[in-house]
Design an enzyme around this catalytic site. Structure first.
Site, PDB file in Angstrom:
ATOM      1  N   HIS A  32       0.857  -1.185   0.000  1.00 30.22           N
ATOM      2  CA  HIS A  32       0.000   0.000   0.000  1.00 30.22           C
ATOM      3  C   HIS A  32       0.898   1.242   0.000  1.00 30.22           C
ATOM      4  O   HIS A  32       2.139   1.120  -0.064  1.00 30.22           O
ATOM      5  CB  HIS A  32      -0.951  -0.020   1.198  1.00 30.22           C
ATOM      6  CG  HIS A  32      -0.274  -0.273   2.521  1.00 30.22           C
ATOM      7  ND1 HIS A  32       0.638   0.600   3.064  1.00 30.22           N
ATOM      8  CD2 HIS A  32      -0.364  -1.313   3.399  1.00 30.22           C
ATOM      9  CE1 HIS A  32       1.063   0.129   4.220  1.00 30.22           C
ATOM     10  NE2 HIS A  32       0.489  -1.042   4.447  1.00 30.22           N
ATOM     11  N   GLY A  34       1.850   3.171   2.277  1.00 27.37           N
ATOM     12  CA  GLY A  34       2.851   3.205   3.358  1.00 27.37           C
ATOM     13  C   GLY A  34       4.143   2.550   2.895  1.00 27.37           C
ATOM     14  O   GLY A  34       5.238   3.118   3.030  1.00 27.37           O
ATOM     15  N   HIS A  35       4.019   1.351   2.331  1.00 29.52           N
ATOM     16  CA  HIS A  35       5.205   0.668   1.801  1.00 29.52           C
ATOM     17  C   HIS A  35       5.867   1.515   0.706  1.00 29.52           C
ATOM     18  O   HIS A  35       7.090   1.657   0.655  1.00 29.52           O
ATOM     19  CB  HIS A  35       4.818  -0.667   1.166  1.00 29.52           C
ATOM     20  CG  HIS A  35       4.225  -1.682   2.099  1.00 29.52           C
ATOM     21  ND1 HIS A  35       2.912  -2.077   2.015  1.00 29.52           N
ATOM     22  CD2 HIS A  35       4.759  -2.377   3.120  1.00 29.52           C
ATOM     23  CE1 HIS A  35       2.667  -3.001   2.940  1.00 29.52           C
ATOM     24  NE2 HIS A  35       3.767  -3.192   3.635  1.00 29.52           N
ATOM     25  N   GLN A  59       7.718 -15.123  12.328  1.00 29.29           N
ATOM     26  CA  GLN A  59       7.199 -14.048  13.177  1.00 29.29           C
ATOM     27  C   GLN A  59       5.702 -14.192  13.470  1.00 29.29           C
ATOM     28  O   GLN A  59       5.114 -13.326  14.104  1.00 29.29           O
ATOM     29  CB  GLN A  59       7.510 -12.676  12.582  1.00 29.29           C
ATOM     30  CG  GLN A  59       6.748 -12.328  11.317  1.00 29.29           C
ATOM     31  CD  GLN A  59       7.279 -11.061  10.693  1.00 29.29           C
ATOM     32  OE1 GLN A  59       8.408 -11.022  10.204  1.00 29.29           O
ATOM     33  NE2 GLN A  59       6.489  -9.996  10.708  1.00 29.29           N
ATOM     34  N   GLN A 146       7.450   3.874  10.935  1.00 30.32           N
ATOM     35  CA  GLN A 146       7.139   4.176  12.343  1.00 30.32           C
ATOM     36  C   GLN A 146       5.874   3.435  12.776  1.00 30.32           C
ATOM     37  O   GLN A 146       5.637   3.232  13.964  1.00 30.32           O
ATOM     38  CB  GLN A 146       6.948   5.673  12.509  1.00 30.32           C
ATOM     39  CG  GLN A 146       6.614   6.106  13.924  1.00 30.32           C
ATOM     40  CD  GLN A 146       5.921   7.449  13.949  1.00 30.32           C
ATOM     41  OE1 GLN A 146       6.379   8.390  13.287  1.00 30.32           O
ATOM     42  NE2 GLN A 146       4.829   7.556  14.676  1.00 30.32           N
ATOM     43  N   GLN A 151       9.095  -2.631  16.363  1.00 27.83           N
ATOM     44  CA  GLN A 151       9.955  -3.354  15.421  1.00 27.83           C
ATOM     45  C   GLN A 151      11.191  -2.514  15.083  1.00 27.83           C
ATOM     46  O   GLN A 151      12.324  -3.007  15.069  1.00 27.83           O
ATOM     47  CB  GLN A 151       9.152  -3.658  14.161  1.00 27.83           C
ATOM     48  CG  GLN A 151       9.955  -4.143  12.980  1.00 27.83           C
ATOM     49  CD  GLN A 151       9.040  -4.538  11.835  1.00 27.83           C
ATOM     50  OE1 GLN A 151       8.385  -5.559  11.885  1.00 27.83           O
ATOM     51  NE2 GLN A 151       8.994  -3.729  10.794  1.00 27.83           N
ATOM     52  N   SER A 183      -2.565  -0.444   6.564  1.00 25.41           N
ATOM     53  CA  SER A 183      -2.004  -1.726   6.979  1.00 25.41           C
ATOM     54  C   SER A 183      -2.534  -2.792   6.036  1.00 25.41           C
ATOM     55  O   SER A 183      -3.709  -2.737   5.628  1.00 25.41           O
ATOM     56  CB  SER A 183      -2.441  -2.057   8.409  1.00 25.41           C
ATOM     57  OG  SER A 183      -2.229  -3.427   8.677  1.00 25.41           O
ATOM     58  N   SER A 184      -1.697  -3.760   5.694  1.00 23.43           N
ATOM     59  CA  SER A 184      -2.169  -4.856   4.833  1.00 23.43           C
ATOM     60  C   SER A 184      -3.345  -5.558   5.487  1.00 23.43           C
ATOM     61  O   SER A 184      -4.244  -6.067   4.819  1.00 23.43           O
ATOM     62  CB  SER A 184      -1.034  -5.858   4.601  1.00 23.43           C
ATOM     63  OG  SER A 184       0.097  -5.196   4.080  1.00 23.43           O
TER      64      SER A 184
END
Ligand code: AMP
Length: 283
Positions: A32, A34-35, A59, A146, A151, A183-184
């Site tokens: 998306h 963000g990436h 994870q 962020q 993480q 977010s995915s």
């Protein structure tokens, strides 16, 4: 864009680019904006941009959404082509975790706080795969969001502890027009849950207003956030934490330039996180 689906293929491709400064954006795909903000910054600051897409099984907990995690490699490839990505690394599970696999990275202490309380082993999986990817890609700079502040702090600590020759850049949270952090996992939300989820960014906006009006007591900020999150019966709060940026310990009074206000909620079966950062995480 060169697509490398094996370590061998990446090892063939990277030497051809020798002498270039490599920037790296690790992702789990279903990309998306963000990436893509990370990819754009990476392009600006480096000669060579490498993006990875790998849904890292290490994870995910046994009861988590590894199988259901959204995937759309064809769309991701098109988006990355458009951003002029140089290399896309999409390894297979079997190659990333050749059996028997026995070596893990524990960033002790930091992995037990915040999200670590309900996701045991999550940050061990994150740190392990990020170190493996750093070893494979050898980047000078790596780009993280962020959005996943804990993480970023875990990776920053790993870089320091292991003297890794990588700089990390932590970029701002990209949000939908209504404020929800991209977010995915947002794709899991029903329309009603999507609406309820807005209380999460709203609670952080309230915190930001309190901080800018001079409120320093964590308890006051936490209560105001909790009130906002309690407004919607579809949301269940997992945690609201106000911590310092070094060891993620709760602090009674916020410290200017050294505080993370973070929250996690569940909307139905979907877990959402968001935060307000008072400080800088890049190094
Ligand atoms: P993921 O694919 O969820 O593992 O995320 C890959 C990278 O993108 C991580 O460094 C995330 O922190 C970052 N990221 C995810 N969502 C956002 C967002 N809304 N804004 C900025 N970066 C993000």
């Amino acid at each position: 864009m060169k697509i490398c689906r094996s370590i061998q293929s990446l090892h063939t491709e990277l030497p051809a680019q020798a002498g270039k400064t490599t920037g790296f954006v690790p992702t789990m795909g279903f990309l998306h904006q963000g990436h893509l903000s990370l990819v754009r910054r990476c392009r600006e600051e480096n000669d060579l941009t490498v993006v990875s897409i790998f849904v890292n099984p290490a994870q995910f907990g046994p009861a988590e959404d590894l199988q259901q995690y959204p995937r759309d490699p064809e769309k991701d490839i098109a988006l990355l082509e458009k951003e002029n990505t140089d290399i896309l690394f999409m390894p297979e599970n079997d190659e990333m975790y050749q059996q028997p696999f026995r070596t893990y990275i524990n960033v002790e202490g930091l992995d037990k706080m915040l999200c670590g309380q309900t996701r045991p082993g999550h940050f061990r999986g994150v740190a392990t795969v990020v170190l493996k990817l750093f070893n494979l890609v050898c980047p000078a700079r790596a780009y993280f969001g962020q959005k996943d502040a804990q993480q970023a702090i875990v990776i920053r600590q790993m870089i320091r502890d292991l003297h890794l020759p990588v700089q990390i850049r932590i970029l701002a949270i990209v949000r939908d027009s209504d404020g929800l952090a991209l977010s995915s996992r947002n794709v899991y939300l029903s329309p009603a849950e999507r609406q309820a989820a807005l209380s999460l960014p709203k609670s952080l906006q309230k915190a930001a207003v309190l901080v800018s009006s001079g409120v320093e007591e964590s308890q006051v900020i936490r209560e105001s956030m909790q009130k906002e999150l309690d407004r919607d019966p579809l949301l269940a709060t997992e945690y609201i934490s106000i911590v310092n940026l070094q060891d993620l310990q709760e602090i009674p009074v916020i410290e200017a330039g050294n505080t993370l206000i973070a929250a996690a909620v569940r909307a139905g079966r979907t877990r959402l996180i968001d935060n307000l950062l008072l400080g800088d995480l890049s190094c």
